[in-house]
Scaffold this active site. Structure first.
Site, PDB file in Angstrom:
ATOM      1  N   HIS A   2       1.055  -1.079  -0.016  1.00 35.69           N
ATOM      2  CA  HIS A   2      -0.066  -0.377  -0.016  1.00 35.69           C
ATOM      3  C   HIS A   2       1.259   1.327   0.382  1.00 35.69           C
ATOM      4  O   HIS A   2       1.605   1.519   1.237  1.00 35.69           O
ATOM      5  CB  HIS A   2      -1.049  -0.388   0.787  1.00 35.69           C
ATOM      6  CG  HIS A   2      -1.396   0.961   1.415  1.00 35.69           C
ATOM      7  ND1 HIS A   2      -1.669   2.402   1.074  1.00 35.69           N
ATOM      8  CD2 HIS A   2      -3.100   0.452   0.758  1.00 35.69           C
ATOM      9  CE1 HIS A   2      -2.348   3.041   1.587  1.00 35.69           C
ATOM     10  NE2 HIS A   2      -3.725   2.470   0.901  1.00 35.69           N
ATOM     11  N   ARG A  35      -6.426  10.127   0.216  1.00 32.96           N
ATOM     12  CA  ARG A  35      -5.710  11.044  -1.464  1.00 32.96           C
ATOM     13  C   ARG A  35      -7.454  10.668  -2.006  1.00 32.96           C
ATOM     14  O   ARG A  35      -7.162  11.449  -2.973  1.00 32.96           O
ATOM     15  CB  ARG A  35      -5.096   9.461  -1.965  1.00 32.96           C
ATOM     16  CG  ARG A  35      -3.534  10.104  -1.395  1.00 32.96           C
ATOM     17  CD  ARG A  35      -2.725   9.073  -2.338  1.00 32.96           C
ATOM     18  NE  ARG A  35      -3.103   7.555  -1.959  1.00 32.96           N
ATOM     19  CZ  ARG A  35      -3.007   6.730  -2.462  1.00 32.96           C
ATOM     20  NH1 ARG A  35      -2.643   6.253  -3.628  1.00 32.96           N
ATOM     21  NH2 ARG A  35      -3.209   5.255  -1.938  1.00 32.96           N
TER      22      ARG A  35
END
Ligand code: FAD
Length: 537
Positions: free
Chosen positions: A321, A341
């Site tokens: 990740h 994000r």
């Protein structure tokens, strides 16, 4: 606590570039650029990190050393220590693993009239499902469809995915959201009652459904409550990991041997159908990466299934990740959800400059961060020498208004706030962390495997995500295929007549090891990582 002064100097640059960056969209990678980036910087492409398996159905398959050592290990169980005539539990369906996939399977198997035993390593819900933050994908909005979702999943996986599994995933997705809601799952909603959906990396539509940033905990709560509502039909045995699958004399998987973690006693469970739902293997710390995974994620299901002859798929690919915490030290490796994000935070280097589109697929985003730190020397070093880049979380409230971060990311606020970092006002330092096992035991869309009597669902399975999973598709995977496994065994169990129980496959395994010239010193499954136990225990 909080950031030391030299890190604050870099944060000042991040603040200085922010007004300009708010107007900037960093270009996405082309397919060629992405492939070149992955080959040079993604950990899956490091040749020395893998070797070919020397025994078993995947002999010759490139596999990370850490997993290969376990797949080629000696059994943890000494067959002489178990009396198979002395059956402790007999049931229609044994489910190994008490996370999301196992719980969904239990609910559907019970609905079909099966008596179920769910055996789990720690407590019911001590699982990666419980830790999931960002959300679950489903194409249930007007501008979206399962067909568009299908293309995104295939694109995310580099078109390596098993198309039949992807079709099952995306077709069931809207139904699964309704099912979870009907069981009481509280997804985020607009004031008019419609479901809120946002973007994730690699998705062309806003189809991520969440419950703040504790989506997995909410889904796990819902499924666990439902399982626990039927104690007459579903017996949950906690702190009792499976250590080996049982076969019958006709070559059918017929249950498992469990180990009571408190007394170390073995328990024999005879079952007409056995579902492996043991999740992933992040605690193997491939290539020494820190991990987001819970302590029980040690790949046990893969080890047990491999020994009875089940084929594995895509085991040479792990998901790193892009945004694991790199600072403060106490939380290194813990997940910073992609939702950050998704809400508009950009990824920037030591000078406050963007170097990657913030919502590339995870493999490419991670590779770009590794390149920025390792090749370009544009990472920020922590006091203990860990590298990281900034995830500019203060952008979120500039874009969406005051209060957004606390409302949408309460767990993140607490996780960093505990160590003096206020993510509303200060960016987070991040670096890729080992997150997900893209591959696993090969399954068909009904969760059957090559081995009669053995079914698999969730992160323990392989094929649906190909070489890269998109955000939100795993909570979906565990619910879709957990349900499917439960439905399939519900259709099969009445027709099963088991023969005499045996562990003779372990003798065959020992012979195969010997014939290959192997004398492994490791025993598996390992159940927990070494560092959770005192030496010698
Ligand atoms: C921090 C974090 C955040 C995530 N966020 C998201 C997200 O936002 N969206 C998304 O889609 N996905 C997310 N994921 C991935 C997703 O949560 C998992 O892939 C998924 O929940 C796995 O479900 P599972 O049921 O297959 O395994 P798990 O939920 O891990 O359950 C496996 C269970 O099996 C048990 N077990 C293991 N070995 C044995 C054994 N030998 N015997 C008996 N029991 C055993 C374990 O103890 C555990 O209870 C996240 C993962 C993590 C770690």
């Amino acid at each position: 606590m909080g950031y030391p002064q030299y890190m604050r100097d870099s944060i000042a640059k991040v603040e200085a570039t922010r007004p300009r960056r708010l107007q900037e969209t960093f270009p996405m990678l082309t397919a060629q650029e992405k492939q070149a980036l992955l080959e040079k910087f993604h950990p899956d492409y490091i040749r020395e990190a893998m070797r070919e398996l020397r025994v078993g159905p995947n002999k010759g398959t490139r596999t990370p050393h850490e997993l290969a050592d376990l797949l080629e290990a000696r059994p943890l169980l000494d067959p002489a220590a178990v009396n198979l005539d002395n059956v402790d539990y007999e049931t229609d369906v044994l489910i190994i693993g008490g996370g999301g996939a196992g719980s969904a399977a239990a609910i559907k198997a019970r609905e079909a009239g099966a008596k179920v035993i769910m055996a789990t390593k720690l407590r019911h819900g001590d699982a990666n499902t419980m830790m999931a933050q960002g959300g679950i994908q489903a194409a249930d909005k007007e501008n979206d469809s399962p067909a568009i979702h299908y293309l995104d999943v295939m694109g995310g996986g580099g078109f390596t995915n098993d198309p039949d599994l992807v079709e099952a995933l995306v077709r069931d997705a809207p139904l699964v959201i309704q099912w979870l809601e009907s069981l009481g799952c509280m997804f985020d909603k607009h004031p008019d009652g419609t479901l809120i959906t946002i973007h994730g990396g690699g998705t062309s539509r806003k189809r991520m459904h969440s419950a703040r940033d504790y989506s997995g905990a909410e889904i796990m709560r819902t499924l666990r409550d439902e399982v626990r509502s039927w104690p007459e039909d579903i017996q949950v045995i906690e702190f009792a990991p499976a250590v080996e699958l049982l076969m019958d004399e006709n070559g059918r998987v017929a249950g498992a041997v469990l180990m009571n973690l408190e007394t170390n006693e073995y328990l024999v469970v005879k079952a007409k159908c056995t579902i492996i739902a043991t999740g992933g293997s992040g605690r193997l710390h491939y290539q020494n990466y820190p991990t987001t995974n819970h302590y029980g994620a040690t790949g046990d299901g893969l080890v047990m299934a491999y020994r009875v002859g089940a084929r594995l798929a895509f085991i040479d690919t792990m998901q790193y990740h892009p945004t694991g915490a790199a600072f403060p030290e106490q939380i290194v490796g813990l997940l910073v959800t992609e939702k950050v994000r998704g809400l508009g935070a950009q990824v920037v280097n030591i000078d406050g400059e963007q170097f990657v589109f913030p919502r590339e697929t995870r493999d490419a985003e991670s590779a770009a961060i590794i390149r920025e730190c390792v090749e370009r020397g544009k990472g920020v070093s922590t006091p203990s020498g860990i590298q990281g880049v900034w995830l500019d979380s203060p952008m979120i409230e500039i874009i969406h208004g005051p209060g957004t971060v606390q409302r949408e990311l309460p767990a993140m606020v607490r996780q960093f706030g505990r160590f003096g970092v206020d993510i509303v006002k200060e960016p987070m330092l991040v670096y890729p962390t080992l997150h997900y096992q893209n591959g696993g035991i090969a399954i068909k869309p009904d969760c059957t495997t090559d081995i009669p009597g053995l079914y698999v669902a969730g992160e323990a399975s392989g094929g649906v995500h190909g070489r890269n999973r998109l955000m939100g598709n795993s909570l979906l995977d565990v619910t879709v295929f957990g349900r499917r496994a439960g439905i399939t065994v519900g259709q099969h169990f009445r027709d099963v007549k088991l023969g005499k129980l045996t562990l003779s496959h372990l003798e065959r395994w020992e012979k195969e090891l010997k014939d290959a010239g192997l004398d492994p010193k490791v025993s598996a499954p390992i159940l927990l990582p070494d560092y959770t136990r005192k030496k010698g225990v």
